[in-house]
Design a protein around this motif. Structure first.
Motif, PDB file in Angstrom:
ATOM      1  N   GLY A  73      -6.718   2.952  40.964  1.00 38.39           N
ATOM      2  CA  GLY A  73      -4.952   2.665  40.836  1.00 38.39           C
ATOM      3  C   GLY A  73      -4.506   1.434  40.869  1.00 38.39           C
ATOM      4  O   GLY A  73      -5.078   0.685  41.519  1.00 38.39           O
ATOM      5  N   THR A  74      -3.015   1.346  40.289  1.00 33.40           N
ATOM      6  CA  THR A  74      -2.503   0.092  40.349  1.00 33.40           C
ATOM      7  C   THR A  74      -2.331  -0.439  41.662  1.00 33.40           C
ATOM      8  O   THR A  74      -2.401  -1.914  41.795  1.00 33.40           O
ATOM      9  CB  THR A  74      -1.232   0.167  39.340  1.00 33.40           C
ATOM     10  N   ASP A  75      -1.959   0.399  42.591  1.00 35.74           N
ATOM     11  CA  ASP A  75      -1.563  -0.293  44.113  1.00 35.74           C
ATOM     12  C   ASP A  75      -2.905  -0.917  44.647  1.00 35.74           C
ATOM     13  O   ASP A  75      -2.635  -1.959  45.170  1.00 35.74           O
ATOM     14  CB  ASP A  75      -1.275   0.891  44.762  1.00 35.74           C
ATOM     15  N   PRO A  86       4.825 -10.248  37.362  1.00 37.48           N
ATOM     16  CA  PRO A  86       5.502  -8.920  36.729  1.00 37.48           C
ATOM     17  C   PRO A  86       4.704  -8.983  35.310  1.00 37.48           C
ATOM     18  O   PRO A  86       4.624  -7.779  34.891  1.00 37.48           O
ATOM     19  CB  PRO A  86       6.882  -9.771  36.367  1.00 37.48           C
ATOM     20  N   LEU A  87       4.019  -9.831  34.747  1.00 35.21           N
ATOM     21  CA  LEU A  87       3.267  -9.683  33.554  1.00 35.21           C
ATOM     22  C   LEU A  87       2.118  -8.717  34.009  1.00 35.21           C
ATOM     23  O   LEU A  87       1.884  -7.547  33.246  1.00 35.21           O
ATOM     24  CB  LEU A  87       2.546 -10.995  33.080  1.00 35.21           C
ATOM     25  N   ALA A  88       1.390  -8.659  34.888  1.00 33.80           N
ATOM     26  CA  ALA A  88       0.252  -7.786  35.651  1.00 33.80           C
ATOM     27  C   ALA A  88       0.805  -6.448  35.655  1.00 33.80           C
ATOM     28  O   ALA A  88       0.408  -5.182  35.021  1.00 33.80           O
ATOM     29  CB  ALA A  88      -0.331  -8.237  36.880  1.00 33.80           C
ATOM     30  N   ALA A  93       1.096  -0.899  33.536  1.00 30.07           N
ATOM     31  CA  ALA A  93       1.986   0.229  33.371  1.00 30.07           C
ATOM     32  C   ALA A  93       1.662   0.711  31.646  1.00 30.07           C
ATOM     33  O   ALA A  93       1.424   1.902  31.241  1.00 30.07           O
ATOM     34  CB  ALA A  93       3.436  -0.204  33.372  1.00 30.07           C
ATOM     35  N   SER A  94       1.442  -0.385  30.836  1.00 31.98           N
ATOM     36  CA  SER A  94       1.032   0.050  29.270  1.00 31.98           C
ATOM     37  C   SER A  94      -0.267   0.710  29.232  1.00 31.98           C
ATOM     38  O   SER A  94      -0.818   1.444  28.503  1.00 31.98           O
ATOM     39  CB  SER A  94       1.375  -1.093  28.538  1.00 31.98           C
TER      40      SER A  94
END
Ligand code: TXA
Ligand code: MG
Length: 324
Positions: A73-75, A86-88, A93-94
Motif C-alpha cells: 500500500g501507499t503508506d 506531492p507528485l508521488a 492515487a491514480s
C-alpha cells in the motif's frame, strides 16, 4: 530438475496456507518467485542484505542495477522514502495498485544493494491479488526484479521461472500467467513532473505531462542500458506487412526461422505465434520469444507495431531483444 518448493494458488482466491508459507520463507531470508500483474518477480526481504545479495547471485545481475521494492500500500511505500513528494502522492492515487514504479529519495534501512549506491529507491504496489496477499502476509518490504536470468526475456509464467531459476530459488508461487505481460513503467517522481526512466504498461498518454530522462538520468536507471530480453535465438524486426517475406528470405538462406506477426507463417517458416494488436503482443511477447527458442529456431522474425500507447514499451523491448 528443480529444487524450488512449488506452491500452486488460484490467482483469484489465493490459499492463505500457501501464501503464509511463502511469506515465512521471505521473512526468513529466502528467495521466493511470485506473480505480479506484469511479470513474475524474484522476491527477497528488502532489509536483509544477505537475502538481497542472493537475488543478484541467482539472476547473475550486475551489481550496478538497483531493485524495485514491492509493498502492499501507499503508506508502506512512503515509509521507504525520505521525501514522499506531492507528485508521488498524485501518481500513487491514480495508478496504485498497478504497474507504475516511482523512484524517490530512499529512507535508511534498506539493504544497500537495493539502491545500488544511488541513494534512491524504486517503489511499487502491484495489483495482482497473489502479490498483494503475499506482501500483506510477509509484512516486510520485498525487493523483486523480474524472475529471469539476467539478460533473458522476462518470465510471465511459472514454467518460465523454473526454466531460468528452478535450481537457485527457495520457492515459487504459481498463480498462472501474468495478465499484463510487460513490465511496469518506471518514473522518477522526485520533482514536479514525472521523468520517464522505462516505458511500460502505463503509457505516456495515461501519465499526462512527462519529462524525458537526461542521459545522466538514464545512467542511474541501468536496467535501461543493460543487455536484456534476449532469447537463445536471434531476433529480427520487420516492418508491418513484410515479416512473412523477410522470414521466407532467411529460410531460403538455409536458416531455421520462426515468425511472430499479424499474418500466418508461409511454408518453410515455423509459426511461433500471431497477434491482433499491440496490446496482445505486449501480453504475449516474452512467452513468444521463449517459445521461439523452445521450437529450436535459429532466428525469429517479429513484426513491429506503431510507437504510440503500449506500442512504445513493446518496441523498446523488441529493439533490445534484437540488438547484436
Ligand atoms: O513490472 C515490474 O516492474 C517487474 C515486477 C516484478 O514488479 N519488475 C521489474 O524489475 O521489471 P527489474 O529489476 O527487472 O527492472 C527494474 C527497473 C530497471 O530498469 C532498474 O534499473 C530500474 O527499474 N530501477 C530500479 N531501482 C531504481 C532506482 N533507484 N533508480 C532508477 N531506476 C531504478
Ligand atoms: Mg528485468
Amino acid at each position: 530438475m528443480t529444487r524450488a518448493e512449488i506452491l500452486r494458488v488460484d490467482p483469484l482466491r489465493p490459499d492463505p496456507g500457501a501464501i503464509e508459507r511463502a511469506a515465512a520463507i521471505l521473512r526468513a531470508g529466502g528467495l521466493v518467485a511470485f506473480p505480479t500483474e506484469t511479470v513474475y518477480g524474484l522476491g527477497a526481504h528488502a532489509r536483509d542484505a544477505a537475502a538481497v545479495d542472493g537475488i543478484f547471485r541467482a539472476k547473475g545481475r550486475p551489481a550496478d542495477n538497483p531493485l524495485i521494492v514491492h509493498v502492499d500500500g501507499t503508506d508502506a511505500a512512503a515509509a521507504l522514502t525520505s521525501e514522499w513528494t506531492p507528485l508521488a502522492g498524485a501518481l500513487a492515487a491514480s495508478f496504485w495498485p498497478g504497474p507504475l514504479t516511482l523512484v524517490l529519495d530512499a529512507a535508511p534501512g534498506l539493504a544497500p544493494a537495493v539502491s545500488a549506491g544511488l541513494g534512491t529507491v524504486a517503489v511499487r504496489v502491484p495489483r495482482h491479488p497473489v502479490a498483494l496477499a503475499l506482501l500483506r502476509a510477509a509484512g516486510v518490504p520485498v525487493a523483486a526484479p523480474s524472475a529471469n536470468r539476467s539478460g533473458r526475456p522476462s518470465p510471465t509464467t511459472a514454467a518460465h521461472v523454473l526454466a531460468d531459476l528452478g535450481e537457485t530459488i527457495d520457492a515459487l508461487v504459481d498463480g498462472g500467467a501474468c495478465p499484463v505481460g510487460i513490465e511496469s513503467t518506471v518514473v522518477d517522481a522526485r520533482g514536479t513532473t514525472p521523468v520517464l526512466l522505462r516505458e511500460g504498461w502505463v503509457t505516456r498518454e495515461a501519465l499526462g505531462a512527462v519529462a524525458e530522462a537526461s542521459a545522466e538520468g538514464l545512467r542511474t536507471s541501468p536496467g535501461t542500458h543493460h543487455r536484456h530480453y534476449r532469447p537463445a535465438c536471434a531476433v529480427r524486426l520487420a516492418d508491418p506487412g513484410t515479416a512473412a517475406s523477410v522470414a521466407s528470405g532467411l529460410a531460403a538462406d538455409g536458416l531455421r526461422v520462426g515468425l511472430v506477426a499479424r499474418e500466418g507463417a508461409p511454408a518453410g517458416v515455423v509459426d511461433v505465434g500471431r497477434f491482433a494488436d499491440p496490446a496482445e503482443l505486449a501480453e504475449r511477447l516474452y512467452d513468444l520469444l521463449r517459445r521461439a527458442e523452445d521450437l529450436g529456431v535459429e532466428a525469429v522474425v517479429v513484426e513491429t507495431v506503431a510507437e504510440d500507447g503500449i506500442g512504445r514499451a513493446v518496441m523498446d523491448r523488441l529493439r533490445r531483444a534484437a540488438e547484436d
